[in-house]
Scaffold this active site. Structure first.
Site, PDB file in Angstrom:
ATOM      1  CE  LYS A   1      14.591   9.395  -3.430  1.00 50.88           C
ATOM      2  NZ  LYS A   1      13.205   9.289  -3.839  1.00 50.88           N
TER       3      LYS A   1
ATOM      4  CD  GLN B   1       9.960  10.037  -2.078  1.00 49.76           C
ATOM      5  OE1 GLN B   1      11.030  10.512  -2.428  1.00 49.76           O
ATOM      6  NE2 GLN B   1       9.701   8.732  -2.188  1.00 49.76           N
TER       7      GLN B   1
ATOM      8  CG  ASP C   1      12.424  10.613  -9.449  1.00 51.50           C
ATOM      9  OD1 ASP C   1      13.343   9.775  -9.319  1.00 51.50           O
ATOM     10  OD2 ASP C   1      11.372  10.576  -8.789  1.00 51.50           O
TER      11      ASP C   1
END
Ligand code: NAP
Length: 278
Positions: free
Chosen positions: A54, A98, A121
């Site tokens: 990422k 994450q 996200d």
């Protein structure tokens, strides 16, 4: 009949190229680059790889990447404090925590510490509600990627029966909401579903998101169905028996190179949107 493979790598590359061009424009206009903060807790090797990928792609499109790594014994309170600081930081446009965090941490509380305007996200309850209500907001990235693939291949969704295998908060549930907002009729299947095969047999669109290698058998697929395999299991194996399913489907995503590459492209697209809104 042989299915056409959906080229997720190509669709993602095209999206990433557009984000890259628009990021350069943003820099010319505003004199700063959009900035994505990544937060990683603990030592899980797969999570380290995902975050590295990422960050690399963030830099590739010309965005700034700020990275915070915390030890495995970080407490919920400490993680919340870190995320709240990023939420308040005017130099940060998007925040990615994450998943998964170590088990002793309250992951839901940590996600909710991300201010909705930086939830690129798509993991907060606010973003989920926006997807469920069909209101503007950030998509969970993999579900958003699945929708963009369906659009790229001009798959008509209205009136179609979509069967989702999996109901996780970041994948199965939101993808069903997005398909519902496009007027598909949605069935959710999960580990307690009594006859999975019977549901999949009636699907015009199948989304496999269970994390179980080749759970969805080729012979379950209706002739001409569209199959999206989000599963990613050790050995590059998806949740769908690809060879069997490709004999019956009209369109199908391979693993790898199908759904996978879209996730980061959507993350970057949404980071640019967040930066523009601020
Ligand atoms: P998860 O949180 O473990 O959820 C799995 C879901 O599948 C659960 O809802 C579970 O049901 C259901 N399930 C498990 N076994 C099943 C079975 N035998 N029959 C029917 N349903 C079953 O996983 P996730 O995070 O959603 O991820 C799913 C898969 O997608 C994984 O392979 C993961 O690696 C992959 N993934 C890929 C990307 C990407 O491509 N970028 C991103 C995220 C995830 P219950 O709710 O009843 O337990």
């Amino acid at each position: 009949m042989g299915a056409q493979a959906i080229d997720g790598a190509a669709v993602a590359a095209k999206l990433q190229e557009r984000v890259s061009e628009e990021t350069a424009q943003f820099f010319d206009e505003r004199g700063r680059r959009p900035c994505l903060a990544t937060v990683l807790v603990g030592e899980d090797p797969a999570s380290h790889t995902y975050v590295r990928m990422k960050r690399r792609r963030t830099a590739k499109v010309g965005m700034e990447s700020r990275h915070i790594e915390l030890p495995a014994d970080t407490t919920t309170t400490e993680l919340l404090a870190t995320i709240e600081k990023l939420s308040a930081d005017p130099g940060i446009d998007g925040i990615l925590l994450q998943h998964p965090v170590p088990q002793h941490i309250d992951e839901r509380a940590a996600f909710e510490a991300i201010t909705p305007s930086k939830d690129v996200d798509g993991v907060t309850m606010r973003s989920f509600a926006a997807m469920a209500f069909g209101e503007p907001g950030f998509h969970s990235c993999t579900p958003g990627g699945i929708l963009r693939l369906l659009d790229a291949y001009e798959v008509e969704l209205a009136g179609k029966h979509a069967v989702i295998v999996g109901r996780s908060p970041i994948l199965g549930k939101p993808v069903g909401m997005l398909l519902l907002s496009r007027d598909a009729t949605v069935t959710y299947c999960h580990s307690r579903t009594s006859d999975l095969a019977d549901h999949v047999r009636r699907a015009d669109v199948v989304v496999a998101a269970a994390g179980s290698p080749e759970l969805v058998r080729g012979e379950w697929i209706k002739e001409g169905a569209v199959v999206l395999d989000a599963g990613y299991n050790p050995g590059n194996v998806g949740d769908v028996d690809y060879i069997g399913a490709a004999e019956r489907a009209s369109l199908i995503t391979p693993v790898p190179g199908g759904v996978g590459p879209m996730t980061i492209a959507v993350l970057l697209e949404q980071t640019l949107v967040a930066a523009r809104r601020r």
